[in-house]
Design a protein around this motif. Sequence first.
Motif, PDB file in Angstrom:
ATOM      1  N   PHE A   1      34.940  17.838  52.632  1.00  0.00           N
ATOM      2  CA  PHE A   1      33.814  18.455  51.950  1.00  0.00           C
ATOM      3  C   PHE A   1      33.821  18.036  50.494  1.00  0.00           C
ATOM      4  CE2 PHE A   1      37.191  21.580  51.489  1.00  0.00           C
ATOM      5  CZ  PHE A   1      37.042  22.062  50.194  1.00  0.00           C
ATOM      6  N   LEU A   2      32.687  18.229  49.844  1.00  0.00           N
ATOM      7  CA  LEU A   2      32.578  17.917  48.428  1.00  0.00           C
ATOM      8  C   LEU A   2      33.030  19.126  47.626  1.00  0.00           C
ATOM      9  CD1 LEU A   2      29.099  16.157  48.216  1.00  0.00           C
ATOM     10  CD2 LEU A   2      31.357  15.107  48.178  1.00  0.00           C
ATOM     11  N   THR A   3      33.723  18.862  46.540  1.00  0.00           N
ATOM     12  CA  THR A   3      34.143  19.943  45.671  1.00  0.00           C
ATOM     13  C   THR A   3      33.954  19.533  44.220  1.00  0.00           C
ATOM     14  OG1 THR A   3      35.919  21.532  45.213  1.00  0.00           O
ATOM     15  CG2 THR A   3      36.578  19.244  45.514  1.00  0.00           C
ATOM     16  N   ASP A   4      33.720  20.502  43.388  1.00  0.00           N
ATOM     17  CA  ASP A   4      33.592  20.301  41.959  1.00  0.00           C
ATOM     18  C   ASP A   4      34.943  19.868  41.395  1.00  0.00           C
ATOM     19  OD1 ASP A   4      31.952  20.996  39.363  1.00  0.00           O
ATOM     20  OD2 ASP A   4      33.936  21.921  39.114  1.00  0.00           O
ATOM     21  N   MET A   5      34.948  18.818  40.597  1.00  0.00           N
ATOM     22  CA  MET A   5      36.205  18.275  40.072  1.00  0.00           C
ATOM     23  C   MET A   5      36.981  19.311  39.267  1.00  0.00           C
ATOM     24  SD  MET A   5      34.963  14.471  38.882  1.00  0.00           S
ATOM     25  CE  MET A   5      36.507  14.075  38.078  1.00  0.00           C
ATOM     26  N   GLU A   6      36.298  20.023  38.399  1.00  0.00           N
ATOM     27  CA  GLU A   6      37.012  20.983  37.555  1.00  0.00           C
ATOM     28  C   GLU A   6      37.633  22.094  38.388  1.00  0.00           C
ATOM     29  OE1 GLU A   6      36.905  23.071  33.255  1.00  0.00           O
ATOM     30  OE2 GLU A   6      34.958  22.626  34.141  1.00  0.00           O
ATOM     31  N   LYS A   7      36.913  22.586  39.378  1.00  0.00           N
ATOM     32  CA  LYS A   7      37.479  23.632  40.242  1.00  0.00           C
ATOM     33  C   LYS A   7      38.713  23.118  40.985  1.00  0.00           C
ATOM     34  CE  LYS A   7      33.218  26.220  40.870  1.00  0.00           C
ATOM     35  NZ  LYS A   7      32.112  26.539  41.763  1.00  0.00           N
ATOM     36  N   LEU A   8      38.660  21.875  41.434  1.00  0.00           N
ATOM     37  CA  LEU A   8      39.811  21.284  42.108  1.00  0.00           C
ATOM     38  C   LEU A   8      41.003  21.200  41.164  1.00  0.00           C
ATOM     39  CD1 LEU A   8      41.019  19.793  44.600  1.00  0.00           C
ATOM     40  CD2 LEU A   8      40.167  17.675  43.564  1.00  0.00           C
ATOM     41  N   PHE A   9      40.765  20.746  39.946  1.00  0.00           N
ATOM     42  CA  PHE A   9      41.850  20.621  38.967  1.00  0.00           C
ATOM     43  C   PHE A   9      42.443  21.987  38.614  1.00  0.00           C
ATOM     44  CE2 PHE A   9      39.785  16.488  37.203  1.00  0.00           C
ATOM     45  CZ  PHE A   9      40.277  15.775  38.284  1.00  0.00           C
ATOM     46  N   VAL A  10      41.587  22.984  38.412  1.00  0.00           N
ATOM     47  CA  VAL A  10      42.077  24.335  38.101  1.00  0.00           C
ATOM     48  C   VAL A  10      42.935  24.860  39.247  1.00  0.00           C
ATOM     49  CG1 VAL A  10      41.347  26.743  37.770  1.00  0.00           C
ATOM     50  CG2 VAL A  10      40.231  24.909  36.487  1.00  0.00           C
TER      51      VAL A  10
END
Length: 140
Positions: free
Chosen positions: A99-108
């Motif tokens: 699935f696609l995820t927001d980069m910042e949310k993934l990093f956090v």
Amino acid sequence: MTDHRNISTDEELKDNERMEQAILSLQQNPTQEMLAHALTVVRRRMQAHGQLIVAVEPSVGNQQMRLQAIQTDDGKKWWAAFTSFDEELKGGGSVMSTFLTDMEKLFVSALSVDEIEGVIINPWNRTLMLDKNLIRIIRG
């Protein structure tokens, strides 16, 4: 007939080509300056609400889905993320779901999970290993 879902997905990932190019440049010339450039490109993409593709493991029992982890030769576990579907398909065996995820949310999230070292972008080809220190630098 046009598949609008694929068009929107491609639109959400199209600017990731800049990250792929910066990573390739870093691989060809692994200097501190090229690393700084690659991290800047990733930061700009994150600030523009860029998306990455992540693989998930199927849930077992009552557990929630979990991001698929890759174990490196040193025994450390990393989340894998991909800049495009082409990059995802270049190796690693079969992936159950993505699935696609927001980069910042993934990093956090990566910063908050103790058993994860960080995020590997494109583990099969144009690879950039972002440990937690580099993720903190990207996030500012």
